[in-house]
Design an enzyme around this catalytic site. Structure first.
Site, PDB file in Angstrom:
ATOM      1  N   GLU A 103      20.391   0.052  60.270  1.00  0.00           N
ATOM      2  CA  GLU A 103      19.198  -0.456  59.405  1.00  0.00           C
ATOM      3  C   GLU A 103      18.596   0.669  58.656  1.00  0.00           C
ATOM      4  O   GLU A 103      17.782   1.575  59.288  1.00  0.00           O
ATOM      5  CB  GLU A 103      18.073  -1.159  60.132  1.00  0.00           C
ATOM      6  CG  GLU A 103      16.925  -1.961  59.516  1.00  0.00           C
ATOM      7  CD  GLU A 103      15.892  -0.838  59.110  1.00  0.00           C
ATOM      8  OE1 GLU A 103      16.009  -0.470  58.031  1.00  0.00           O
ATOM      9  OE2 GLU A 103      14.923  -0.857  59.770  1.00  0.00           O
ATOM     10  N   GLU A 112      14.799   6.692  51.872  1.00  0.00           N
ATOM     11  CA  GLU A 112      14.610   7.599  52.990  1.00  0.00           C
ATOM     12  C   GLU A 112      15.989   8.159  53.214  1.00  0.00           C
ATOM     13  O   GLU A 112      16.043   8.981  54.101  1.00  0.00           O
ATOM     14  CB  GLU A 112      14.572   6.559  54.288  1.00  0.00           C
ATOM     15  CG  GLU A 112      13.119   5.975  54.337  1.00  0.00           C
ATOM     16  CD  GLU A 112      12.812   5.226  55.871  1.00  0.00           C
ATOM     17  OE1 GLU A 112      13.601   5.569  56.646  1.00  0.00           O
ATOM     18  OE2 GLU A 112      11.946   4.663  55.944  1.00  0.00           O
TER      19      GLU A 112
END
Length: 294
Positions: A103, A112
């Site tokens: 994830e 990210e």
């Protein structure tokens, strides 16, 4: 990711966890070997084991790896979960795997910087014909009015305490803002899909390269624009989907707004030209930049 508070938020995000549960039940066949990259507290490892995995390698470089073993024991799957306290860059697994799960998504998917790590795990350890969870993640963009930015801008420009603190807003303009201040009716143009990553086929070097956007938004509603707002949608697998789009079921993922220096008034028939550049290489802070012309 060694802050327990962050993991609480992710574990309490029932939309997120339920989607991965559905996807792993579809992807994991009885006796499969699974690699859970960035396992955190091990929730996806637990779900994979429950789905029938014979072995799960839970790879987690932070101190939260200490939680995986007791949780596996409490759920009766400790004999099938091997905890590896390291990152995917240095990991040495004893065997290739049938499924890789990670994830990795941020507020607009790639922000990210972890997609290259996901693809690294895929390229190094996934068997030919193996499966990945999630399957596909796309990023979306629209000009919008973000209500979370309205009061901060007004405050910093109001000479609080009798001082000129407007440089604080100038600093905010150079950074993105995570929040829930954009509703569907706050979008001033139809969203555009700006990137689409098929995690089964995307080349790792491409995922780490700069992501440029040059596009024009025809304005669809009258109002003010104070940000470009971004979000993601994902085909997790097994028919399960995830999104943090304005108006979607609330998850722990906020949308991401890139503030404008000053709001602009727009009306139907107008156009906004956008230049947006983003780079996330998985080795450190992400870089981004934008310009906008009405």
């Amino acid at each position: 990711y060694d802050l327990l508070d962050l993991h609480w938020k992710m574990l309490m995000d029932t939309v997120r966890v339920s989607a991965f549960d559905v996807a792993l039940r579809a992807a994991v066949h009885p006796g499969d070997t699974v690699l859970d990259v960035g396992a955190g507290t091990g929730i996806l490892s637990l779900l994979a084991a429950r789905a029938g995995a014979g072995r799960v390698y839970a790879l987690e470089p932070t101190v939260t790896h200490r939680l995986i073993r007791p949780l596996a024991e409490a759920n009766g799957v400790a004999d099938r979960i091997t905890v590896l306290h390291e990152g995917i860059e240095t990991a040495r697994l004893p065997e290739p795997v049938d499924v890789v799960t990670f994830e990795w998504m941020g507020g607009f998917g790639v922000d990210e910087g972890m997609l290259p790590l996901y693809l690294l795990a895929r390229d190094r350890w996934l068997k030919p014909g193996g499966r990945v969870v999630p399957d596909r993640v796309a990023a979306w963009m629209a000009p919008a009015f973000d209500h979370d930015l309205e009061k901060p801008e007004a405050f910093w420009r109001s000479r609080p305490y009798g001082l000129d603190l407007s440089a604080m807003w100038d600093t905010q303009v150079d950074h993105w803002h995570y929040g829930f201040g954009v509703a569907p009716e706050d979008l001033r143009a139809s969203p555009q899909r700006i990137w689409d990553h098929d995690c089964r086929t995307t080349i790792r070097e491409v995922s780490a390269a700069p992501h440029p956007v040059r596009t024009t938004f025809p304005i669809g509603s009258r109002g003010r624009v104070n940000a470009l707002t971004l979000w993601f949608d994902a085909d997790v697998g097994g028919g399960a989907t995830l999104t943090n789009a304005p108006g979607a079921a609330r998850t722990h993922w906020p949308t991401v707004s890139f503030p404008l220096e000053r709001p602009v008034d727009v009306s139907p028939g107008g156009r906004l030209e956008v230049a947006f550049d983003f780079r996330a290489d998985g080795t450190g802070p992400c870089a981004s930049g934008l310009s906008l012309r009405a």
